[in-house]
Design an enzyme around this catalytic site. Sequence first.
Site, PDB file in Angstrom:
ATOM      1  N   ARG A 162     -23.628 106.278 -18.457  1.00  0.00           N
ATOM      2  CA  ARG A 162     -23.005 107.581 -18.713  1.00  0.00           C
ATOM      3  C   ARG A 162     -22.213 107.499 -20.015  1.00  0.00           C
ATOM      4  O   ARG A 162     -21.827 106.418 -20.459  1.00  0.00           O
ATOM      5  CB  ARG A 162     -22.050 107.962 -17.584  1.00  0.00           C
ATOM      6  CG  ARG A 162     -22.665 107.989 -16.186  1.00  0.00           C
ATOM      7  CD  ARG A 162     -21.589 108.264 -15.147  1.00  0.00           C
ATOM      8  NE  ARG A 162     -22.122 108.353 -13.787  1.00  0.00           N
ATOM      9  CZ  ARG A 162     -22.185 107.333 -12.937  1.00  0.00           C
ATOM     10  NH1 ARG A 162     -21.743 106.139 -13.314  1.00  0.00           N
ATOM     11  NH2 ARG A 162     -22.664 107.495 -11.721  1.00  0.00           N
ATOM     12  N   LYS A 186     -17.824 104.962 -11.971  1.00  0.00           N
ATOM     13  CA  LYS A 186     -16.991 105.910 -11.238  1.00  0.00           C
ATOM     14  C   LYS A 186     -16.244 105.209 -10.113  1.00  0.00           C
ATOM     15  O   LYS A 186     -16.767 104.297  -9.471  1.00  0.00           O
ATOM     16  CB  LYS A 186     -17.861 107.030 -10.651  1.00  0.00           C
ATOM     17  CG  LYS A 186     -18.368 108.030 -11.680  1.00  0.00           C
ATOM     18  CD  LYS A 186     -19.084 109.170 -11.006  1.00  0.00           C
ATOM     19  CE  LYS A 186     -19.491 110.239 -12.006  1.00  0.00           C
ATOM     20  NZ  LYS A 186     -20.190 111.371 -11.356  1.00  0.00           N
ATOM     21  N   HIS A 265     -26.654 112.278 -20.702  1.00  0.00           N
ATOM     22  CA  HIS A 265     -27.223 112.257 -19.358  1.00  0.00           C
ATOM     23  C   HIS A 265     -28.744 112.404 -19.402  1.00  0.00           C
ATOM     24  O   HIS A 265     -29.422 111.947 -18.475  1.00  0.00           O
ATOM     25  CB  HIS A 265     -26.594 113.351 -18.491  1.00  0.00           C
ATOM     26  CG  HIS A 265     -25.906 112.810 -17.284  1.00  0.00           C
ATOM     27  ND1 HIS A 265     -24.843 111.922 -17.344  1.00  0.00           N
ATOM     28  CD2 HIS A 265     -26.154 112.982 -15.961  1.00  0.00           C
ATOM     29  CE1 HIS A 265     -24.464 111.606 -16.125  1.00  0.00           C
ATOM     30  NE2 HIS A 265     -25.238 112.233 -15.269  1.00  0.00           N
ATOM     31  N   ARG A 268     -29.876 108.961 -19.606  1.00  0.00           N
ATOM     32  CA  ARG A 268     -29.699 108.317 -18.300  1.00  0.00           C
ATOM     33  C   ARG A 268     -30.806 108.753 -17.341  1.00  0.00           C
ATOM     34  O   ARG A 268     -31.389 107.927 -16.637  1.00  0.00           O
ATOM     35  CB  ARG A 268     -28.319 108.679 -17.750  1.00  0.00           C
ATOM     36  CG  ARG A 268     -27.988 108.115 -16.373  1.00  0.00           C
ATOM     37  CD  ARG A 268     -26.527 108.414 -16.067  1.00  0.00           C
ATOM     38  NE  ARG A 268     -26.195 108.295 -14.655  1.00  0.00           N
ATOM     39  CZ  ARG A 268     -25.831 107.160 -14.065  1.00  0.00           C
ATOM     40  NH1 ARG A 268     -25.799 106.026 -14.752  1.00  0.00           N
ATOM     41  NH2 ARG A 268     -25.519 107.129 -12.785  1.00  0.00           N
ATOM     42  N   HIS A 291     -25.186 104.489  -8.271  1.00  0.00           N
ATOM     43  CA  HIS A 291     -25.070 105.535  -7.260  1.00  0.00           C
ATOM     44  C   HIS A 291     -24.588 104.939  -5.952  1.00  0.00           C
ATOM     45  O   HIS A 291     -25.093 103.903  -5.510  1.00  0.00           O
ATOM     46  CB  HIS A 291     -26.424 106.209  -7.018  1.00  0.00           C
ATOM     47  CG  HIS A 291     -26.849 107.121  -8.128  1.00  0.00           C
ATOM     48  ND1 HIS A 291     -28.149 107.535  -8.303  1.00  0.00           N
ATOM     49  CD2 HIS A 291     -26.141 107.702  -9.129  1.00  0.00           C
ATOM     50  CE1 HIS A 291     -28.223 108.335  -9.357  1.00  0.00           C
ATOM     51  NE2 HIS A 291     -27.019 108.447  -9.877  1.00  0.00           N
ATOM     52  N   TYR A 300     -34.874 111.598  -8.361  1.00  0.00           N
ATOM     53  CA  TYR A 300     -35.889 111.238  -9.357  1.00  0.00           C
ATOM     54  C   TYR A 300     -37.288 111.187  -8.763  1.00  0.00           C
ATOM     55  O   TYR A 300     -38.269 111.317  -9.500  1.00  0.00           O
ATOM     56  CB  TYR A 300     -35.520 109.900 -10.009  1.00  0.00           C
ATOM     57  CG  TYR A 300     -34.235 110.006 -10.769  1.00  0.00           C
ATOM     58  CD1 TYR A 300     -34.179 110.671 -11.992  1.00  0.00           C
ATOM     59  CD2 TYR A 300     -33.042 109.495 -10.262  1.00  0.00           C
ATOM     60  CE1 TYR A 300     -32.989 110.802 -12.682  1.00  0.00           C
ATOM     61  CE2 TYR A 300     -31.846 109.617 -10.946  1.00  0.00           C
ATOM     62  CZ  TYR A 300     -31.830 110.274 -12.151  1.00  0.00           C
ATOM     63  OH  TYR A 300     -30.653 110.418 -12.825  1.00  0.00           O
TER      64      TYR A 300
END
Length: 319
Positions: A162, A186, A265, A268, A291, A300
Amino acid sequence: MTTPRVQSPPTLSHPSEAWRSALVTFDADLRRRGAAPHTRRAYASDLVQFVAWVSPRTARPGEVTHKLLRRYLAALTERGVQATTAARKLAALRAFFTSLVEHSQLEANPAELASAPKRPERLPRTLKPSEVNGLLDRIGTSGPLDLRDRAMFELAYASGLRAEELVSLNVDSVDFDSDEVRIEGKGSKTRVVPVGEHAVRALRRYVERGRAPLSNGPWAANGAAPGEPALFLSKSGRRLSSSDVRRRLRTWSRRAGVQAAVSPHWLRHSFATHLLDGGADLRAIQELLGHSSLSTTQLYTRVESARLRSAYARSHPRA
């Protein structure tokens, strides 16, 4: 009964002590869990709007019911709030009431029984491998800024980072011996991901030839902190911001003739989609992306399914 309208913009000049205390408790929980400042601000904004709407109807968080939350979501829809925004606000409310349950201030979370308007499914935007190659190859190596941008975007695509993760990297985040990069993602979660050959080569060129001129050269501001650890530096010798990354990528995408303004993004998403096309395992992609849930990564597979359906429709004689 007329659906009450949402106050806009929200104000919270006279909340009850119970609401003020609950909001402070929730923010303290977010701090303890390592939530990023912009995440805390986003939660606060959504919750302030809700409290401004609900305060005339109930003075205490414990009096909020799922029916009241449904009325609030209906009011958002009446006001024209998009389904994606309503879903985000409901997620903030679920997190808020979960915090109160954990602190024994509520017995159950009323937001669990409320559902946001259905969001239209949007597949991630991606680039073809040839488009990525054309974009990255367009970035030269003639000066410090070009070297920096080439290394930055080669790494973004090679490792699926990111924009916020790119700018958080320090020089010692890259292990050139192992061809790996350590990322603070994150929620302050650390992951280590491999770096491809092209990105390693671009990073070496930047570190050896481009970074020192940015930190010590004539561009560097007098106030630049000595010994700045950031990997990617601005003209003034300081750590780049995520908006800097987005702006530079838009510039290079225009120069490369890419029709749309490419965002970090997109790189990404392209990283994940190209891995899936190449046969990578979905759980491996989940770990590489950082994730927390596999369901997020499964998006995806829908990109791949859409691509296959399109190919089928174009090619099959009886499609």
